[in-house]
Design a protein around this motif. Structure first.
Motif, PDB file in Angstrom:
ATOM      1  N   GLN A 133       1.408   3.156  -3.227  1.00 13.63           N
ATOM      2  CA  GLN A 133       2.649   2.524  -2.794  1.00 13.63           C
ATOM      3  C   GLN A 133       2.779   2.779  -1.302  1.00 13.63           C
ATOM      4  N   GLU A 155       3.786   0.529   2.762  1.00 12.72           N
ATOM      5  CA  GLU A 155       4.361  -0.649   3.403  1.00 12.72           C
ATOM      6  C   GLU A 155       3.430  -1.126   4.498  1.00 12.72           C
ATOM      7  N   ILE A 186       3.069  -2.726   8.112  1.00  6.51           N
ATOM      8  CA  ILE A 186       3.831  -2.845   9.348  1.00  6.51           C
ATOM      9  C   ILE A 186       2.975  -3.553  10.385  1.00  6.51           C
ATOM     10  N   GLN A 223       8.638  -8.317   9.370  1.00  3.49           N
ATOM     11  CA  GLN A 223      10.025  -7.900   9.621  1.00  3.49           C
ATOM     12  C   GLN A 223      10.322  -7.650  11.098  1.00  3.49           C
TER      13      GLN A 223
END
Length: 125
Positions: free
Chosen positions: A5, A7, A9, A14
């Protein structure tokens, strides 16, 4: 049999508030599918190192051993610059134990995030 797990970047993600060139996957959890449990911190770190992956930055080890916590202290700690790009604000801090355990208060896994007020004010989130 592990599930990671993390993210992604970087550019195109975003608004890339950390101003990262390219893209990176930063891992923060490792789940053992066979035992149906998250692994302890050092096992996560070992897995990441052995597999040439990147981990989310660790601000401080053994922080949860302190006993002088209150919400203001946690939120104040969340403010600061990113360890990935010191010219950008961090979004906040995730607090979790080195050895996985459950929380009666959280009714589940001991893990929570304090969001940076400075980040919220700058980015209007």
């Amino acid at each position: 049999n592990f599930a990671i797990q993390g993210e992604i970047i970087g550019e195109g993600i975003q608004k890339n508030r950390l101003n990262i060139k390219g893209r990176q996957l930063r891992i923060y959890n490792l789940f053992n599918i066979d035992t149906k449990k998250y692994v302890d911190f050092w096992d996560l770190k070992d897995f990441i190192d052995k597999n040439n992956l990147l981990m989310v930055p660790v601000v401080e080890y053994n922080l949860l051993a302190r006993t002088d916590w209150d919400i203001k202290t946690l939120v104040d700690m969340a403010d600061g610059n990113s360890l990935i790009n010191p010219n950008a604000l961090r979004e906040g801090l995730v607090f979790r134990p080195m050895i996985e355990n459950k929380s009666r208060v959280l009714k589940g896994r001991m893990s929570f995030k304090a969001i940076s007020n400075a980040y919220l004010l700058k980015h209007g989130i």
